[in-house]
Design a protein around this motif. Sequence first.
Motif, mmCIF file in Angstrom:
data_model
loop_
_atom_site.group_PDB
_atom_site.id
_atom_site.type_symbol
_atom_site.label_atom_id
_atom_site.label_comp_id
_atom_site.label_asym_id
_atom_site.label_seq_id
_atom_site.Cartn_x
_atom_site.Cartn_y
_atom_site.Cartn_z
ATOM 1 N N ARG A 77 0.837 -1.197 0.000
ATOM 2 C CA ARG A 77 0.000 0.000 0.000
ATOM 3 C C ARG A 77 0.872 1.248 0.000
ATOM 4 N NH1 ARG A 77 -5.012 -1.620 -1.544
ATOM 5 N NH2 ARG A 77 -5.620 -3.521 -0.414
ATOM 6 N N PRO A 78 0.329 2.396 -0.446
ATOM 7 C CA PRO A 78 1.132 3.615 -0.498
ATOM 8 C C PRO A 78 1.778 3.995 0.835
ATOM 9 C CG PRO A 78 -0.880 3.915 -1.753
ATOM 10 C CD PRO A 78 -1.011 2.592 -1.066
ATOM 11 N N HIS A 79 1.058 3.780 1.957
ATOM 12 C CA HIS A 79 1.614 4.192 3.250
ATOM 13 C C HIS A 79 2.768 3.299 3.696
ATOM 14 C CE1 HIS A 79 -1.267 1.035 4.521
ATOM 15 N NE2 HIS A 79 -0.424 0.841 5.519
ATOM 16 N N GLN A 80 2.987 2.193 2.977
ATOM 17 C CA GLN A 80 4.089 1.291 3.327
ATOM 18 C C GLN A 80 5.371 1.593 2.554
ATOM 19 O OE1 GLN A 80 1.923 -2.276 2.257
ATOM 20 N NE2 GLN A 80 1.559 -2.801 4.415
ATOM 21 N N LEU A 81 5.317 2.553 1.627
ATOM 22 C CA LEU A 81 6.458 2.785 0.751
ATOM 23 C C LEU A 81 7.716 3.154 1.525
ATOM 24 C CD1 LEU A 81 4.986 4.692 -2.326
ATOM 25 C CD2 LEU A 81 5.598 2.276 -2.136
ATOM 26 N N ALA A 82 7.583 4.074 2.495
ATOM 27 C CA ALA A 82 8.769 4.519 3.232
ATOM 28 C C ALA A 82 9.449 3.345 3.929
ATOM 29 C CB ALA A 82 8.390 5.593 4.246
ATOM 30 N N GLY A 83 8.645 2.450 4.507
ATOM 31 C CA GLY A 83 9.216 1.286 5.170
ATOM 32 C C GLY A 83 9.893 0.325 4.212
ATOM 33 N N LEU A 84 9.496 0.375 2.933
ATOM 34 C CA LEU A 84 10.111 -0.474 1.914
ATOM 35 C C LEU A 84 11.353 0.165 1.303
ATOM 36 C CD1 LEU A 84 6.845 -1.589 0.051
ATOM 37 C CD2 LEU A 84 8.278 -3.027 1.520
ATOM 38 N N GLY A 85 11.623 1.404 1.698
ATOM 39 C CA GLY A 85 12.778 2.104 1.137
ATOM 40 C C GLY A 85 12.477 2.803 -0.173
ATOM 41 N N VAL A 86 11.198 3.152 -0.394
ATOM 42 C CA VAL A 86 10.765 3.790 -1.641
ATOM 43 C C VAL A 86 10.140 5.140 -1.321
ATOM 44 C CG1 VAL A 86 9.310 3.595 -3.703
ATOM 45 C CG2 VAL A 86 10.303 1.535 -2.662
ATOM 46 N N SER A 87 10.449 6.127 -2.142
ATOM 47 C CA SER A 87 9.827 7.441 -2.012
ATOM 48 C C SER A 87 9.473 7.940 -3.391
ATOM 49 C CB SER A 87 10.778 8.416 -1.315
ATOM 50 O OG SER A 87 10.137 9.653 -1.057
ATOM 51 N N ARG A 88 8.438 8.812 -3.486
ATOM 52 C CA ARG A 88 8.024 9.324 -4.784
ATOM 53 C C ARG A 88 7.578 10.772 -4.684
ATOM 54 N NH1 ARG A 88 2.429 7.528 -7.497
ATOM 55 N NH2 ARG A 88 3.031 9.343 -8.725
ATOM 56 N N THR A 89 7.680 11.450 -5.804
ATOM 57 C CA THR A 89 7.068 12.762 -5.944
ATOM 58 C C THR A 89 5.867 12.619 -6.869
ATOM 59 O OG1 THR A 89 8.415 13.393 -7.859
ATOM 60 C CG2 THR A 89 9.310 13.889 -5.659
ATOM 61 N N PHE A 90 5.122 13.713 -7.034
ATOM 62 C CA PHE A 90 3.892 13.672 -7.819
ATOM 63 C C PHE A 90 3.918 14.763 -8.886
ATOM 64 C CE2 PHE A 90 3.071 11.932 -3.673
ATOM 65 C CZ PHE A 90 2.254 10.837 -3.901
ATOM 66 N N GLN A 91 3.070 14.593 -9.913
ATOM 67 C CA GLN A 91 2.948 15.625 -10.935
ATOM 68 C C GLN A 91 2.522 16.943 -10.300
ATOM 69 O OE1 GLN A 91 0.546 14.472 -14.287
ATOM 70 N NE2 GLN A 91 1.547 12.484 -14.482
ATOM 71 N N GLY A 92 1.536 16.867 -9.391
ATOM 72 C CA GLY A 92 1.195 18.017 -8.563
ATOM 73 C C GLY A 92 2.104 18.010 -7.351
ATOM 74 N N LEU A 93 2.229 19.145 -6.684
ATOM 75 C CA LEU A 93 3.174 19.217 -5.571
ATOM 76 C C LEU A 93 2.749 18.376 -4.378
ATOM 77 C CD1 LEU A 93 3.802 23.049 -5.787
ATOM 78 C CD2 LEU A 93 5.421 21.241 -6.365
ATOM 79 N N ASN A 94 1.413 18.298 -4.138
ATOM 80 C CA ASN A 94 0.885 17.509 -3.026
ATOM 81 C C ASN A 94 1.479 17.914 -1.678
ATOM 82 O OD1 ASN A 94 -0.367 16.091 -5.137
ATOM 83 N ND2 ASN A 94 -0.341 14.206 -3.965
ATOM 84 N N LEU A 95 1.798 19.188 -1.505
ATOM 85 C CA LEU A 95 2.237 19.681 -0.209
ATOM 86 C C LEU A 95 1.018 20.024 0.639
ATOM 87 C CD1 LEU A 95 5.142 22.022 -1.389
ATOM 88 C CD2 LEU A 95 5.361 19.759 -0.348
ATOM 89 N N PHE A 96 1.166 19.903 1.947
ATOM 90 C CA PHE A 96 0.073 20.229 2.859
ATOM 91 C C PHE A 96 0.079 21.734 3.113
ATOM 92 C CE2 PHE A 96 1.372 15.840 3.950
ATOM 93 C CZ PHE A 96 0.194 15.192 3.608
ATOM 94 N N GLY A 97 -0.928 22.413 2.598
ATOM 95 C CA GLY A 97 -0.947 23.866 2.640
ATOM 96 C C GLY A 97 -1.067 24.460 4.025
ATOM 97 N N GLN A 163 8.600 25.668 -4.084
ATOM 98 C CA GLN A 163 7.741 24.571 -3.638
ATOM 99 C C GLN A 163 8.209 23.233 -4.225
ATOM 100 O OE1 GLN A 163 3.400 25.262 -3.503
ATOM 101 N NE2 GLN A 163 3.829 27.345 -4.191
ATOM 102 N N LYS A 164 8.674 23.248 -5.459
ATOM 103 C CA LYS A 164 9.214 22.025 -6.064
ATOM 104 C C LYS A 164 10.399 21.490 -5.257
ATOM 105 C CE LYS A 164 7.384 20.819 -10.195
ATOM 106 N NZ LYS A 164 7.234 19.462 -10.753
ATOM 107 N N ARG A 165 11.247 22.397 -4.811
ATOM 108 C CA ARG A 165 12.401 21.984 -4.015
ATOM 109 C C ARG A 165 11.960 21.395 -2.679
ATOM 110 N NH1 ARG A 165 17.062 26.639 -4.846
ATOM 111 N NH2 ARG A 165 16.779 26.928 -7.087
ATOM 112 N N VAL A 166 10.930 21.981 -2.094
ATOM 113 C CA VAL A 166 10.400 21.447 -0.836
ATOM 114 C C VAL A 166 9.878 20.029 -1.051
ATOM 115 C CG1 VAL A 166 8.621 21.717 0.934
ATOM 116 C CG2 VAL A 166 9.866 23.729 0.090
ATOM 117 N N ALA A 167 9.146 19.816 -2.157
ATOM 118 C CA ALA A 167 8.616 18.481 -2.447
ATOM 119 C C ALA A 167 9.746 17.470 -2.625
ATOM 120 C CB ALA A 167 7.735 18.532 -3.692
ATOM 121 N N LEU A 168 10.833 17.881 -3.265
ATOM 122 C CA LEU A 168 11.981 16.986 -3.426
ATOM 123 C C LEU A 168 12.646 16.707 -2.085
ATOM 124 C CD1 LEU A 168 13.539 18.408 -6.708
ATOM 125 C CD2 LEU A 168 12.660 16.086 -6.383
#
Length: 264
Positions: A77-97, A163-168
């Motif tokens: 599941r998506p919430h398990q990615l960090a525990g698997l050693g995987v991270s991703r960014t998105f086409q949209g920034l998806n930052l918490f405003g 904001q792009k740098r923050v997402a990275l």
Amino acid sequence: MAPTALDHLLEVEGVTVRFGGLAALSDVGLTIAPGTVAGLIGPNGAGKTTLFNVLSGVVRPQSGSITLKGERLRDHRPHQLAGLGVSRTFQGLNLFGHMSVLDNVIVGADRLARGGLPEMLTGLGRYQRDERELTARAMAALEEFGVADTAHALPGTLPYGVQKRVALARALVSEPELLLLDEPASGLSGDDTAELAAKIRGFGRRMGVMLVEHHMDLVMDVCDHIVVLNFGQVICSGPPAVVQADPAVAEAYLGTPAQEENGD
């Protein structure tokens, strides 16, 4: 010699995804070696985002397999990615405003997985230590991208490039082994894109990277290996020079000149 788990950080085999009668992906396969940058390109609608969503656990394939670090992923599941050693960014920034830049980056470190519930509620013990450590790591990530001075600002008050740098920074703070970058250059200026290219080359020395991007100059500059999708199928795979010279890739992006001239 047969490949080993050490040769391939990620291996995708025979992945097929159908939405109703439409095959978004058909028998797709690819591999990513540790310490390399792999590009995933293709025209709009080729299936790139669908494949990213399969890797992220958002979409379940009807068939095929995904192997990460030699272990087959099953119903992740998506919430398990960090525990698997995987991270991703998105086409949209998806930052918490509603959260500060610093807190956005701390979220990327998956902090709640480290302490128990009693420690989290009291703010004592290991949780308190983890909070200090994660804050320091988040600040270091922001420093790496040159935006540490924005730590206490809200993302929406900042220029898009910042904001792009923050997402990275949020994607990198968890120190992933595999980084999935979904169109990181979209909306960036030429100078920002050149800086991003240098960053991606640096990421590729620390982890495996998969890059989905429409900026072909960037893809050809930073990628060690490129996979080309068209109508959900892999039509070419290889080093940048091989992909550039492949007639099927030119046809997928530009159409066939002979057909256009004949009106077919």
